[in-house]
Design an enzyme around this catalytic site. Structure first.
Site, PDB file in Angstrom:
ATOM      1  N   ARG A   1      -7.942   5.287  -5.640  1.00 59.63           N
ATOM      2  CA  ARG A   1      -8.156   5.060  -4.196  1.00 59.63           C
ATOM      3  C   ARG A   1      -9.189   6.057  -3.701  1.00 59.63           C
ATOM      4  O   ARG A   1      -9.052   7.257  -3.936  1.00 59.63           O
ATOM      5  CB  ARG A   1      -6.850   5.206  -3.408  1.00 59.63           C
ATOM      6  CG  ARG A   1      -7.081   5.152  -1.897  1.00 59.63           C
ATOM      7  CD  ARG A   1      -5.812   4.990  -1.091  1.00 59.63           C
ATOM      8  NE  ARG A   1      -5.533   3.567  -0.868  1.00 59.63           N
ATOM      9  CZ  ARG A   1      -4.716   3.100   0.074  1.00 59.63           C
ATOM     10  NH1 ARG A   1      -4.092   3.931   0.878  1.00 59.63           N
ATOM     11  NH2 ARG A   1      -4.512   1.810   0.219  1.00 59.63           N
TER      12      ARG A   1
ATOM     13  N   GLN B   1       1.416   6.145  -7.020  1.00 59.73           N
ATOM     14  CA  GLN B   1       0.205   6.828  -6.568  1.00 59.73           C
ATOM     15  C   GLN B   1       0.409   8.327  -6.785  1.00 59.73           C
ATOM     16  O   GLN B   1       1.314   8.924  -6.202  1.00 59.73           O
ATOM     17  CB  GLN B   1      -0.068   6.559  -5.080  1.00 59.73           C
ATOM     18  CG  GLN B   1      -1.410   7.159  -4.643  1.00 59.73           C
ATOM     19  CD  GLN B   1      -1.667   7.066  -3.148  1.00 59.73           C
ATOM     20  OE1 GLN B   1      -0.856   7.496  -2.343  1.00 59.73           O
ATOM     21  NE2 GLN B   1      -2.811   6.517  -2.773  1.00 59.73           N
TER      22      GLN B   1
ATOM     23  N   CYS C   1       3.779   7.170   2.635  1.00 58.24           N
ATOM     24  CA  CYS C   1       4.675   8.331   2.668  1.00 58.24           C
ATOM     25  C   CYS C   1       5.902   8.022   3.494  1.00 58.24           C
ATOM     26  O   CYS C   1       5.788   7.475   4.594  1.00 58.24           O
ATOM     27  CB  CYS C   1       3.965   9.522   3.307  1.00 58.24           C
ATOM     28  SG  CYS C   1       2.715  10.242   2.265  1.00 58.24           S
TER      29      CYS C   1
ATOM     30  N   SER D   1       0.846  -1.197   0.000  1.00 58.89           N
ATOM     31  CA  SER D   1       0.000   0.000   0.000  1.00 58.89           C
ATOM     32  C   SER D   1       0.883   1.249   0.000  1.00 58.89           C
ATOM     33  O   SER D   1       1.970   1.234   0.578  1.00 58.89           O
ATOM     34  CB  SER D   1      -0.878  -0.035   1.260  1.00 58.89           C
ATOM     35  OG  SER D   1      -1.982   0.826   1.129  1.00 58.89           O
ATOM     36  N   PRO D   2       0.417   2.338  -0.633  1.00 59.94           N
ATOM     37  CA  PRO D   2       1.238   3.551  -0.648  1.00 59.94           C
ATOM     38  C   PRO D   2       1.544   4.025   0.774  1.00 59.94           C
ATOM     39  O   PRO D   2       0.651   4.074   1.617  1.00 59.94           O
ATOM     40  CB  PRO D   2       0.343   4.571  -1.360  1.00 59.94           C
ATOM     41  CG  PRO D   2      -0.672   3.777  -2.104  1.00 59.94           C
ATOM     42  CD  PRO D   2      -0.853   2.512  -1.346  1.00 59.94           C
TER      43      PRO D   2
ATOM     44  N   TYR E   1      -7.588  14.313   0.905  1.00 62.42           N
ATOM     45  CA  TYR E   1      -6.721  15.118   0.045  1.00 62.42           C
ATOM     46  C   TYR E   1      -7.562  15.773  -1.063  1.00 62.42           C
ATOM     47  O   TYR E   1      -8.781  15.605  -1.090  1.00 62.42           O
ATOM     48  CB  TYR E   1      -5.547  14.275  -0.467  1.00 62.42           C
ATOM     49  CG  TYR E   1      -4.683  13.829   0.701  1.00 62.42           C
ATOM     50  CD1 TYR E   1      -4.099  14.784   1.541  1.00 62.42           C
ATOM     51  CD2 TYR E   1      -4.497  12.489   1.005  1.00 62.42           C
ATOM     52  CE1 TYR E   1      -3.341  14.401   2.644  1.00 62.42           C
ATOM     53  CE2 TYR E   1      -3.743  12.102   2.119  1.00 62.42           C
ATOM     54  CZ  TYR E   1      -3.170  13.061   2.931  1.00 62.42           C
ATOM     55  OH  TYR E   1      -2.449  12.699   4.033  1.00 62.42           O
TER      56      TYR E   1
ATOM     57  N   ALA F   1       2.346   8.456  -1.824  1.00 60.26           N
ATOM     58  CA  ALA F   1       1.675   9.565  -2.502  1.00 60.26           C
ATOM     59  C   ALA F   1       2.752  10.437  -3.141  1.00 60.26           C
ATOM     60  O   ALA F   1       3.600  10.986  -2.440  1.00 60.26           O
ATOM     61  CB  ALA F   1       0.870  10.368  -1.494  1.00 60.26           C
TER      62      ALA F   1
ATOM     63  N   LEU G   1      -5.708  -2.798   8.382  1.00 64.00           N
ATOM     64  CA  LEU G   1      -5.537  -3.811   9.424  1.00 64.00           C
ATOM     65  C   LEU G   1      -5.747  -5.230   8.916  1.00 64.00           C
ATOM     66  O   LEU G   1      -6.474  -6.016   9.519  1.00 64.00           O
ATOM     67  CB  LEU G   1      -6.422  -3.495  10.636  1.00 64.00           C
ATOM     68  CG  LEU G   1      -5.830  -2.406  11.553  1.00 64.00           C
ATOM     69  CD1 LEU G   1      -6.770  -2.092  12.705  1.00 64.00           C
ATOM     70  CD2 LEU G   1      -4.463  -2.819  12.097  1.00 64.00           C
TER      71      LEU G   1
ATOM     72  N   ARG H   1       1.213  -1.202   7.185  1.00 57.29           N
ATOM     73  CA  ARG H   1       2.077  -1.365   8.362  1.00 57.29           C
ATOM     74  C   ARG H   1       2.665  -2.762   8.495  1.00 57.29           C
ATOM     75  O   ARG H   1       3.795  -2.913   8.952  1.00 57.29           O
ATOM     76  CB  ARG H   1       1.298  -0.959   9.618  1.00 57.29           C
ATOM     77  CG  ARG H   1       1.156   0.556   9.722  1.00 57.29           C
ATOM     78  CD  ARG H   1       0.091   0.963  10.696  1.00 57.29           C
ATOM     79  NE  ARG H   1      -1.248   0.595  10.235  1.00 57.29           N
ATOM     80  CZ  ARG H   1      -2.357   0.869  10.894  1.00 57.29           C
ATOM     81  NH1 ARG H   1      -2.289   1.495  12.050  1.00 57.29           N
ATOM     82  NH2 ARG H   1      -3.534   0.528  10.404  1.00 57.29           N
TER      83      ARG H   1
HETATM   84  C1  LIG Z   1       3.704   5.323   7.233  1.00 56.22           C
HETATM   85  C2  LIG Z   1       2.412   5.383   6.456  1.00 56.22           C
HETATM   86  C3  LIG Z   1       2.310   6.220   5.361  1.00 56.22           C
HETATM   87  C4  LIG Z   1       1.148   6.254   4.587  1.00 56.22           C
HETATM   88  N1  LIG Z   1       1.098   7.006   3.434  1.00 56.22           N
HETATM   89  C5  LIG Z   1       0.063   6.861   2.582  1.00 56.22           C
HETATM   90  C6  LIG Z   1       0.108   7.414   1.282  1.00 56.22           C
HETATM   91  O1  LIG Z   1       1.101   8.000   0.853  1.00 56.22           O
HETATM   92  N2  LIG Z   1      -0.982   7.255   0.486  1.00 56.22           N
HETATM   93  C7  LIG Z   1      -2.093   6.564   0.908  1.00 56.22           C
HETATM   94  O2  LIG Z   1      -3.051   6.447   0.148  1.00 56.22           O
HETATM   95  N3  LIG Z   1      -2.134   6.003   2.126  1.00 56.22           N
HETATM   96  C8  LIG Z   1      -1.086   6.108   2.957  1.00 56.22           C
HETATM   97  N4  LIG Z   1      -1.092   5.457   4.158  1.00 56.22           N
HETATM   98  C9  LIG Z   1      -2.229   4.584   4.480  1.00 56.22           C
HETATM   99  C10 LIG Z   1      -1.925   3.151   4.077  1.00 56.22           C
HETATM  100  O3  LIG Z   1      -1.707   3.030   2.679  1.00 56.22           O
HETATM  101  C11 LIG Z   1      -3.063   2.202   4.497  1.00 56.22           C
HETATM  102  O4  LIG Z   1      -4.224   2.542   3.784  1.00 56.22           O
HETATM  103  C12 LIG Z   1      -3.334   2.258   6.005  1.00 56.22           C
HETATM  104  O5  LIG Z   1      -2.130   2.302   6.748  1.00 56.22           O
HETATM  105  C13 LIG Z   1      -4.143   1.041   6.467  1.00 56.22           C
HETATM  106  O6  LIG Z   1      -3.462  -0.154   6.166  1.00 56.22           O
HETATM  107  P1  LIG Z   1      -2.615  -0.988   7.280  1.00 56.22           P
HETATM  108  O7  LIG Z   1      -3.572  -1.278   8.404  1.00 56.22           O
HETATM  109  O8  LIG Z   1      -2.192  -2.229   6.537  1.00 56.22           O
HETATM  110  O9  LIG Z   1      -1.479  -0.138   7.733  1.00 56.22           O
HETATM  111  C14 LIG Z   1       0.045   5.449   4.968  1.00 56.22           C
HETATM  112  C15 LIG Z   1       0.147   4.642   6.092  1.00 56.22           C
HETATM  113  C16 LIG Z   1       1.308   4.582   6.837  1.00 56.22           C
HETATM  114  C17 LIG Z   1       1.390   3.653   8.012  1.00 56.22           C
END
Ligand SMILES: Cc1cc2nc3c(=O)[nH]c(=O)nc-3n(C[C@H](O)[C@H](O)[C@H](O)COP(=O)(O)O)c2cc1C
Length: 356
Positions: free
Chosen positions: A230, A99, A25, A22-23, A182, A57, A301, A324
């Site tokens: 997204r 992304q 930052c 997943s994207p 955003y 992103a 999650l 994560r």
């Molecule tokens: C460090 C970090 C940076 C993130 N940056 C972005 C991002 O650049 N673009 C985006 O769409 N979501 C971003 N997210 C959200 C994740 O892509 C994801 O949708 C969210 O963390 C839930 O998934 P998870 O439970 O597997 O962490 C970010 C999440 C984390 C933890």
């Protein structure tokens, strides 16, 4: 073979499994440039066996960055650093996705580990943000400027040029970031869009900017490469964007040739109460898939091979995105295959560590 490790054809691209980075930052760029951190961070997940790897992103313009440290693609000079990454990902059997993003009123913030506060345009490293309406994300923040017609046209040009550069950099999947509060989400939600022109008011007006961005992206993005969008499937807030809006939008995007809806939620209003828990967004991917007849990606999650496999087996989504969990374990797919008793290729350099 499990469903998680069954390949998926999207346009001309074949993903070797359903596991997607997943994207995320990294807030680690200088002037938007990709560097060794990005190569190692994204490259490790290719070595780890992910089918598709998204960049964080990636800002289509300097003012579209969440922080001054974001990755960007607003100039031709950004292409070389990104190309190095796409080549490494491809050489290691994965597919590179980008992304594309504009943060709108949520731009100009400090990095999370520097407190994450908004930076006013008068402060060092800050700039004036833009949005559909001059409403800040949170009280006390410097308000954004409402985009003019010329400003909107510039956003469209920025997305189109960024897409052209993404092609030159070797990306094979492109995701438009219309989630998490955003810029594009700000236009979609009545909570952040109070415009009275053709970009505000009724649903058809609020989704106009997203549809125009898709049109500009598609004017350069090859038809045989997959396009993801997204969205935040709900604002989790009374009077905001709803799952019914998401289904209606997904039906339109299906007709426009979008291949996958990546189903996240929230992010547009600070007061939203989000019932966070294992797989808490999966039902949105399921409803959109079933009611709009489009492929969906589930995220949020999802942390184990069994959980991911169950989502696919229940027909709730076509792809599984992890954020994560991939930070905890870059080799999640290699471990997941073992858990699900699938035999997959390991990098030859790591062969001797493969569980038998
Ligand atoms: C460090 C970090 C940076 C993130 N940056 C972005 C991002 O650049 N673009 C985006 O769409 N979501 C971003 N997210 C959200 C994740 O892509 C994801 O949708 C969210 O963390 C839930 O998934 P998870 O439970 O597997 O962490 C970010 C999440 C984390 C933890």
């Amino acid at each position: 073979m499990s469903l998680l490790f069954s390949p998926l054809a999207l346009q001309s691209i074949q993903l070797k499994n359903r596991i997607v980075v997943s994207p995320m930052c990294q807030y680690s760029s200088l002037n938007g440039f990709a560097n060794d951190w990005h190569l190692v961070h994204l490259g490790s997940r290719a070595v780890g066996g992910a089918g598709l790897i998204f960049t964080e992103a990636t800002a289509v313009s300097p003012e579209g960055r969440i922080s001054p440290d974001d990755l960007g693609i607003w100039s031709d000079e950004h292409i070389a650093g990104l190309k190095r990454i796409t080549q490494f990902i491809q050489q290691n059997g994965s597919v590179a996705g980008i992304q594309l993003a504009h943060a709108g009123r949520k731009a100009s913030h400090r990095r999370p580990w520097e407190g994450g506060a908004s930076i006013a345009p008068t402060e060092e490293r800050g700039w004036q943000t833009v949005a559909p309406s001059a409403i800040p994300f949170q009280e006390g923040q410097h308000p954004p400027l409402a985009l003019t017609a010329e400003g909107i046209e510039q956003v469209l040009v920025d997305f189109e040029k960024a897409t052209q550069r993404a092609i030159e950099a070797g990306f094979q999947v492109l995701e438009i970031h219309a989630a998490h509060g955003y810029l594009l989400h700000q236009f979609m939600s009545p909570l952040s869009n109070h415009r009275t022109d053709e970009y505000g008011g009724l649903f058809g007006n609020r989704i106009r900017l997203l549809l125009e961005v898709i049109e500009r992206v598609q004017s350069v993005w090859p038809e045989d490469l997959p396009l993801f969008v997204r969205i935040s499937a709900t604002d989790w807030t009374e009077g905001g964007w709803t799952i019914d809006d998401s289904v209606a939008l997904a039906k339109i995007l299906t007709e426009k040739g979008v291949d996958v809806i990546d189903c996240s939620t929230g992010g547009n209003v600070a007061r939203a109460k989000i019932p966070v828990g294992p797989g808490y967004q999966v039902s949105f991917a399921e409803q959109i898939k079933q009611e709009a007849g489009i492929k969906t990606a589930a995220v949020g999650l999802i942390t184990s091979a069994e959980q991911a496999e169950t989502i696919l087996a229940n027909g709730q989504a076509d792809l599984i995105l992890l954020a994560r969990e991939f930070l905890r374990d870059p080799y999640f797919p290699l471990h997941a295959a073992h858990t699900l008793s699938d035999t997959i290729a390991w990098p030859v350099q790591y062969e001797r560590a493969k569980p038998r």
